[in-house]
Write an enzyme that holds these catalytic residues in place. Structure first.
Site, mmCIF file in Angstrom:
data_model
loop_
_atom_site.group_PDB
_atom_site.id
_atom_site.type_symbol
_atom_site.label_atom_id
_atom_site.label_comp_id
_atom_site.label_asym_id
_atom_site.label_seq_id
_atom_site.Cartn_x
_atom_site.Cartn_y
_atom_site.Cartn_z
ATOM 1 N N TYR A 101 1.073 -1.235 0.102
ATOM 2 C CA TYR A 101 -0.398 0.186 0.233
ATOM 3 C C TYR A 101 0.967 1.073 0.155
ATOM 4 O O TYR A 101 1.846 1.360 0.995
ATOM 5 C CB TYR A 101 -0.938 0.380 1.248
ATOM 6 C CG TYR A 101 -1.526 1.501 0.995
ATOM 7 C CD1 TYR A 101 -3.328 1.507 0.741
ATOM 8 C CD2 TYR A 101 -0.745 1.796 2.352
ATOM 9 C CE1 TYR A 101 -3.806 2.296 0.768
ATOM 10 C CE2 TYR A 101 -1.439 3.543 1.857
ATOM 11 C CZ TYR A 101 -3.068 3.549 1.986
ATOM 12 O OH TYR A 101 -3.352 4.989 1.522
ATOM 13 N N GLU A 189 -3.392 7.366 -4.021
ATOM 14 C CA GLU A 189 -3.228 6.486 -3.554
ATOM 15 C C GLU A 189 -2.988 4.805 -4.510
ATOM 16 O O GLU A 189 -3.115 4.900 -5.385
ATOM 17 C CB GLU A 189 -4.755 5.629 -2.389
ATOM 18 C CG GLU A 189 -4.710 5.079 -2.451
ATOM 19 C CD GLU A 189 -6.262 4.228 -1.406
ATOM 20 O OE1 GLU A 189 -6.082 4.823 -0.414
ATOM 21 O OE2 GLU A 189 -7.116 4.000 -1.869
#
Ligand code: GDP
Ligand code: MN
Length: 401
Positions: A101, A189
């Site tokens: 992530y 993101e």
């Protein structure tokens, strides 16, 4: 404003972030052709502006062009969390070894962008954040210095990335940061950023939230807005410059000022009701804007009562009252309405509303209680009818100041 995965990834690519080859299709045939062009296995990905598409069945692999067409046919038209899939992204399938992530948000308490990374990326990242927050490494960035190389290395080290990937990871973190700043994003993101079987980093999913207040200086980004992804109410609200968020409650709220709108929602809850929406008509709203706001509120079938909470500063209470009456002229309704108008021209405003047979209140607490009571009474019963046409003749006995 949210961008689709394919839009976000294309922007990331402009900042040097590696992404899979791929293209967007709106029909199974197009998906098959793209898959044929790419060759080999592909992944078909629904393009809807919600997270968790994978878990919802909106992301599937296909081994050849024919299967790609078939799978695209199944995903197109699917309903994912209330949104209909109208586009799919057909990407070269990635051979995934691990999922990382990597994201950037604004941390308001630190007043800085914060870069977050975790070795446990993928569809369970929310669960990781909840149960193992220590597995997410966070670094605040000085906006004047930008993301420094040592900070990239610190992130790579913090998530235990193999040393030989550190340099590429730093470049990706830098690219993501530059995209974040360059687009005036509030979030950028990559989840997952994958390590492939061949040991390369690749951004498989992408997400960007743009700061609406900065869109005026990003025409090319503003044009990426997907009108299909907004409800008709949201579109109308945006056209009229209203801040509108639909909620699940039964009390429609029309308020001027975001803070006052929040307070109105809180106090509605305090007295046992639930707001049907957040709606800020802003300062100095004219009658047409007020009328649009009321139309939007009344188009929600859950709404059992409407609460107007207007503090007249720049906004004139009589102007708001006029807007309410205009809207009632267009859309007569039986939904009971409670108004609290205070400030500039409040007398005139109240007089106008009283002639429309509307419940009025002097304080917010009183208005909220009356709205909650009115909403309960409406459930099931049609209640009194409000329309500007008949209200002129109607007695003002409901006027309670
Ligand atoms: P999200 O569920 O909306 O976040 O969509 P993602 O694009 O992140 O995909 C969800 C999951 O599907 C990823 O975490 C991967 O595990 C898997 N996935 C996505 N793309 C590929 C791919 O190209 N190959 C493989 N094997 N899995 C993929
Ligand atoms: Mn994802």
């Amino acid at each position: 404003m949210k961008l689709h995965e394919y839009q976000s990834k294309r922007l990331f690519a402009q900042y040097g972030v590696p992404i899979p080859r791929g293209d967007v299709a709106t029909t199974p045939d197009e998906a098959r052709d793209i898959a044929a062009r790419l060759g080999g296995r592909v992944v078909i990905k629904s393009q809807v502006l919600v997270g968790g598409r994978g878990k919802a069945g909106g992301i599937r692999l296909a081994k050849d062009p024919n299967e790609a067409g078939r799978v695209a046919g199944q995903i197109l038209g699917m309903n994912i969390k209330g949104l209909t899939v109208k586009k799919v992204l057909v990407d070269e399938a990635a051979d995934i070894a691990t999922e990382i992530y990597l994201g950037i948000v604004i941390d308001r308490s630190k007043r800085r962008p914060v870069v977050m990374a975790s070795s446990e990326g993928g569809v369970e990242i929310e669960e990781v954040a909840r149960t193992k927050p220590e597995r997410i490494v966070k670094i605040a960035i000085d906006p004047f210095l930008g993301l420094q190389q040592y900070q990239g290395r610190e992130l790579a080290f913090g998530i235990g990335l193999p040393k030989d990937l550190s340099r590429d990871f730093c470049k990706i973190a830098e690219g993501l940061y530059n995209a974040f700043v360059g687009c005036d994003a509030s979030l950028a993101e990559i989840n997952p950023l994958v390590v492939t079987g061949a040991g390369k980093l690749l951004a498989v999913d992408g997400k960007i939230l743009l700061d609406d207040n900065a869109l005026f200086r990003h025409f090319e980004l503003a044009e990426m807005r997907d009108a299909d992804e907004e409800t008709p109410e949201e579109q109308e609200a945006r056209r009229h410059g209203l801040s509108y968020v639909k909620l699940d409650g039964e009390i429609g709220c029309m308020v001027n000022g975001a803070g006052l709108a929040m307070a109105t929602m809180d106090i509605t809850k305090l007295y046992g009701g639930a707001p049907a929406n957040f709606l800020d008509i802003g300062g100095g709203a004219q009658a047409d804007k007020v009328a649009a706001a009321l139309r939007i509120i009344l188009s929600d079938p859950n709404v059992k009562a409407v609460l107007f909470n207007i503090f007249g500063g720049i906004t004139r209470c009589d102007e708001v009252a006029k807007g309410i009456l205009d809207a009632l002229h267009e859309v007569p309704t039986t939904v009971p309405m409670v108004a609290r108008l205070v400030g500039t021209n409040e007398e005139e405003g109240r007089a106008l509303l009283a002639s429309a047979n509307m419940i009025t209140a002097a304080t917010l607490a009183e208005a909220a209680q009356k709205a909650v009571r009115a909403a309960r009474a409406t459930e099931g019963s049609p209640g009194p009818s409000y329309s500007a046409a008949q209200s002129a003749a109607a007695p003002a006995e409901r006027r309670e100041l």
